[in-house]
Design an enzyme around this catalytic site. Structure first.
Site, PDB file in Angstrom:
ATOM      1  NE  ARG A 107      -9.909   7.510  -2.943  1.00 20.79           N
ATOM      2  CZ  ARG A 107     -11.190   7.615  -2.770  1.00 20.79           C
ATOM      3  NH1 ARG A 107     -11.902   8.325  -3.938  1.00 20.79           N
ATOM      4  NH2 ARG A 107     -12.017   7.050  -1.970  1.00 20.79           N
ATOM      5  CG  ASP A 136      -8.849  -2.927  -4.133  1.00 20.77           C
ATOM      6  OD1 ASP A 136      -8.182  -2.263  -3.438  1.00 20.77           O
ATOM      7  OD2 ASP A 136      -9.705  -3.782  -3.841  1.00 20.77           O
ATOM      8  NE  ARG A 186      -4.125  -1.626   0.257  1.00 22.70           N
ATOM      9  CZ  ARG A 186      -5.312  -1.447   1.127  1.00 22.70           C
ATOM     10  NH1 ARG A 186      -5.557  -0.516   1.992  1.00 22.70           N
ATOM     11  NH2 ARG A 186      -6.080  -2.409   0.987  1.00 22.70           N
ATOM     12  CE1 TYR A 195     -13.347  -6.839   1.518  1.00 22.50           C
ATOM     13  CE2 TYR A 195     -11.359  -8.302   1.039  1.00 22.50           C
ATOM     14  CZ  TYR A 195     -11.981  -7.236   1.563  1.00 22.50           C
ATOM     15  OH  TYR A 195     -11.286  -6.462   2.455  1.00 22.50           O
ATOM     16  NE  ARG A 236      -7.365   5.359   2.676  1.00 23.67           N
ATOM     17  CZ  ARG A 236      -8.002   4.511   3.204  1.00 23.67           C
ATOM     18  NH1 ARG A 236      -9.223   5.073   3.872  1.00 23.67           N
ATOM     19  NH2 ARG A 236      -7.656   3.279   3.590  1.00 23.67           N
TER      20      ARG A 236
HETATM   21  C1  LIG Z   1      -7.706  -6.710   1.156  1.00 22.72           C
HETATM   22  C2  LIG Z   1      -7.190  -6.036  -0.017  1.00 22.72           C
HETATM   23  C3  LIG Z   1      -8.042  -4.952  -0.614  1.00 22.72           C
HETATM   24  N1  LIG Z   1      -7.134  -4.557  -1.483  1.00 22.72           N
HETATM   25  C4  LIG Z   1      -6.032  -4.849  -1.318  1.00 22.72           C
HETATM   26  C5  LIG Z   1      -5.892  -5.940  -0.489  1.00 22.72           C
HETATM   27  C6  LIG Z   1      -4.833  -7.091  -0.131  1.00 22.72           C
HETATM   28  C7  LIG Z   1      -3.863  -6.093   0.624  1.00 22.72           C
HETATM   29  C8  LIG Z   1      -4.458  -6.131   2.095  1.00 22.72           C
HETATM   30  O1  LIG Z   1      -4.783  -7.197   2.843  1.00 22.72           O
HETATM   31  O2  LIG Z   1      -4.443  -4.809   2.578  1.00 22.72           O
HETATM   32  C9  LIG Z   1      -4.813  -4.897  -2.421  1.00 22.72           C
HETATM   33  C10 LIG Z   1      -4.441  -3.281  -2.839  1.00 22.72           C
HETATM   34  N2  LIG Z   1      -5.315  -2.276  -2.709  1.00 22.72           N
HETATM   35  C11 LIG Z   1      -4.420  -1.261  -3.185  1.00 22.72           C
HETATM   36  C12 LIG Z   1      -3.298  -1.475  -3.676  1.00 22.72           C
HETATM   37  C13 LIG Z   1      -2.260  -0.818  -4.172  1.00 22.72           C
HETATM   38  C14 LIG Z   1      -0.950  -0.741  -4.580  1.00 22.72           C
HETATM   39  C15 LIG Z   1      -0.212  -0.292  -3.264  1.00 22.72           C
HETATM   40  O3  LIG Z   1       0.075  -1.310  -2.607  1.00 22.72           O
HETATM   41  O4  LIG Z   1       0.182   0.463  -3.047  1.00 22.72           O
HETATM   42  C16 LIG Z   1      -3.235  -2.862  -3.070  1.00 22.72           C
HETATM   43  C17 LIG Z   1      -2.179  -4.089  -3.418  1.00 22.72           C
HETATM   44  C18 LIG Z   1      -5.037   0.299  -3.049  1.00 22.72           C
HETATM   45  C19 LIG Z   1      -5.967   0.644  -2.238  1.00 22.72           C
HETATM   46  N3  LIG Z   1      -7.410  -0.010  -1.895  1.00 22.72           N
HETATM   47  C20 LIG Z   1      -8.076   0.871  -1.081  1.00 22.72           C
HETATM   48  C21 LIG Z   1      -7.583   1.983  -1.014  1.00 22.72           C
HETATM   49  C22 LIG Z   1      -8.068   3.309  -0.191  1.00 22.72           C
HETATM   50  C23 LIG Z   1      -9.222   3.538  -0.795  1.00 22.72           C
HETATM   51  C24 LIG Z   1      -9.529   5.018  -0.892  1.00 22.72           C
HETATM   52  O5  LIG Z   1      -8.625   5.730  -1.346  1.00 22.72           O
HETATM   53  O6  LIG Z   1     -10.644   5.495  -0.533  1.00 22.72           O
HETATM   54  C25 LIG Z   1      -6.272   1.808  -1.787  1.00 22.72           C
HETATM   55  C26 LIG Z   1      -5.292   2.968  -1.856  1.00 22.72           C
HETATM   56  C27 LIG Z   1      -9.401   0.256  -0.586  1.00 22.72           C
HETATM   57  C28 LIG Z   1      -9.558  -0.879  -0.069  1.00 22.72           C
HETATM   58  N4  LIG Z   1      -9.538  -2.161  -0.637  1.00 22.72           N
HETATM   59  C29 LIG Z   1      -9.593  -3.222  -0.051  1.00 22.72           C
HETATM   60  C30 LIG Z   1     -10.128  -2.694   0.963  1.00 22.72           C
HETATM   61  C31 LIG Z   1     -10.406  -3.677   2.371  1.00 22.72           C
HETATM   62  C32 LIG Z   1      -9.898  -1.198   1.285  1.00 22.72           C
HETATM   63  C33 LIG Z   1     -10.340  -0.411   2.137  1.00 22.72           C
HETATM   64  C34 LIG Z   1      -9.451  -0.186   3.545  1.00 22.72           C
HETATM   65  C35 LIG Z   1      -8.607   0.769   3.340  1.00 22.72           C
HETATM   66  O7  LIG Z   1      -8.716   1.662   2.730  1.00 22.72           O
HETATM   67  O8  LIG Z   1      -7.422   0.207   3.681  1.00 22.72           O
HETATM   68  C36 LIG Z   1      -9.394  -4.623  -0.474  1.00 22.72           C
END
Ligand SMILES: Cc1c2[nH]c(c1CCC(=O)O)Cc1[nH]c(c(CCC(=O)O)c1C)Cc1[nH]c(c(CCC(=O)O)c1C)Cc1[nH]c(c(C)c1CCC(=O)O)C2
Length: 369
Positions: free
Chosen positions: A46, A84, A33, A163, A37
């Site tokens: 965003r 994602d 990640r 999910y 954010r």
């Molecule tokens: C479970 C999972 C998700 N997404 C992802 C996982 C596996 C990794 C982990 O366990 O954290 C994988 C993921 N999601 C994102 C990336 C981008 C690349 C990176 O690592 O920088 C990657 C590799 C961006 C993201 N994915 C998300 C954001 C934030 C969303 C936003 O900007 O509103 C980002 C930058 C949203 C997201 N996406 C997901 C959730 C649960 C959420 C909300 C919770 C949160 O915000 O942390 C599902």
């Protein structure tokens, strides 16, 4: 866009060498990640654009992928494509929204096994449905200009199934687990269908320019060891084996991250992955003793240490990098994604300390020889 224009030559291949088990001058480092954010430049993006719009617009996905690479110039040894794991359920026919402050939401989740017929496409054309990810990867590879390798990824079948049934985050995963215990055959069918899409998607990402791949089983640790054996491991295994077989000589290193599944580390070292990513429930010593050099280890500082101030960060990095040993089969990372409220300076100190300690350990081990 096509991948036909040759990509710029790679100037830093530390992470690829570490994954292949070759010696490195210091431990490479990246952070799950890392585009997200905690970066003010990401939050600004965003305000303008919905999360999935960024994912679906190659120019925006490329821009956001590069944000941490530019900000921490010379400190990150890999980039990960901005996307994602939930783009796979979308490609299979489901609607997924990202609700700010709440996370992912499926308005119409799978409730009963027959929903697989009505709510999922029978055949998924991955090339068509996820072309936008492939385009983002190709564009990012060009914009990176060979600075660091680009990692592609998918969610693991069990995490995606959870999910698709829960419809979003959940504390207990009761609905998804009800499927496993009440409808084991249908669960295995669903896991198999997700696996097929994940395989096509990963192969496509490599053909588009991804130089390494990671599979995220973020909810692996919610399963008991027996259920992990039945409902996760076979699909993780198929993904590694079939992706590598399909790519043949084009195959790239693959990492598996099964968060919370500490009990499966021995098995995860034997199913075709080059690297295993660890959360913070392992010590370096025990992880090395279990894996015995079969795989490269990645991780594993608790992301919350980044809230602990400079001394805590430096102490934890020292322990981690010295514990894993820095020049062989090790990639430094956090034990899970960086959290949105981490100060950007804490990330910088983490990266700089990994570099410093990594070089020290390498010099000490050269002295000994
Ligand atoms: C479970 C999972 C998700 N997404 C992802 C996982 C596996 C990794 C982990 O366990 O954290 C994988 C993921 N999601 C994102 C990336 C981008 C690349 C990176 O690592 O920088 C990657 C590799 C961006 C993201 N994915 C998300 C954001 C934030 C969303 C936003 O900007 O509103 C980002 C930058 C949203 C997201 N996406 C997901 C959730 C649960 C959420 C909300 C919770 C949160 O915000 O942390 C599902």
């Amino acid at each position: 866009m096509s991948a036909s224009k040759p990509f710029p030559p790679l100037k830093n291949d530390l992470i690829l060498r570490a994954a292949r088990g070759e010696k490195t001058e210091r431990a490479p480092v990246w952070v799950m990640r890392q585009a997200g954010r905690y970066l003010p430049e990401f939050r600004a993006e965003r305000v303008e654009n919905d999360f999935f719009k960024i994912c679906r617009t190659p120019e925006l996905a490329t821009k956001v992928t590069l944000q941490p690479i530019d900000r921490y110039a010379g400190l990150l040894d890999a980039s990960i494509i901005f996307s994602d794991i939930l783009v796979v359920p979308q490609a299979m026919g489901m609607t997924v929204e990202m609700i700010p402050g709440k996370g992912p939401h499926f308005p119409d989740p799978l409730v009963l096994p027959q929903d697989m017929t009505t709510k999922l496409k029978e055949k998924v054309d991955v090339q068509k449905e996820l072309q936008y990810v492939f385009d983002a990867i190709t564009m990012t590879r060009h914009e990176l200009d060979g600075r660091v390798p680009l990692i592609g990824f998918v969610g693991a079948p069990w995490t995606l199934m959870a999910y698709m049934i829960e419809g979003g985050g959940s504390k207990t995963l009761s609905k998804a687990k009800e499927w496993l215990f009440k409808y084991p055959k249908a669960s295995q069918e669903l896991l198999g269908r997700i696996t097929d899409v994940c395989i096509d998607f990963l192969v496509g990402q490599v053909r588009a320019g991804a130089q390494m791949l990671q599979v995220f089983d973020s909810w692996g640790g919610e399963l008991s060891p027996q259920d992990f054996d039945l409902f996760s491991l076979p699909y993780l295994t198929q993904i590694a084996k079939r992706v590598k077989a399909e790519l043949g000589s084009e195959a790239v290193p693959m990492t598996v991250f099964a968060k919370g599944s500490w009990y499966a580390l021995d098995q995860l070292s034997d199913i075709g992955y080059d690297a295993v990513s660890l959360d913070w429930t392992h010590t370096p010593e025990s992880a090395k003793a279990i894996t015995k050099g079969r795989v490269t280890l990645q991780g594993n500082m608790d992301p919350n240490v980044l809230f602990g101030g400079d001394e805590a960060i430096i102490a934890a990095v020292e322990k981690m990098v010295r514990g894993f040993g820095s020049t062989e089969r090790y990639i430094a990372n956090l034990g899970h994604g960086i959290l949105p409220t981490v100060p950007v300076e804490a990330m910088e100190l983490f990266l700089k300390t990994v570099h410093r300690v990594g070089l020290e350990v390498a010099a000490e081990s050269a002295d000994k020889q």
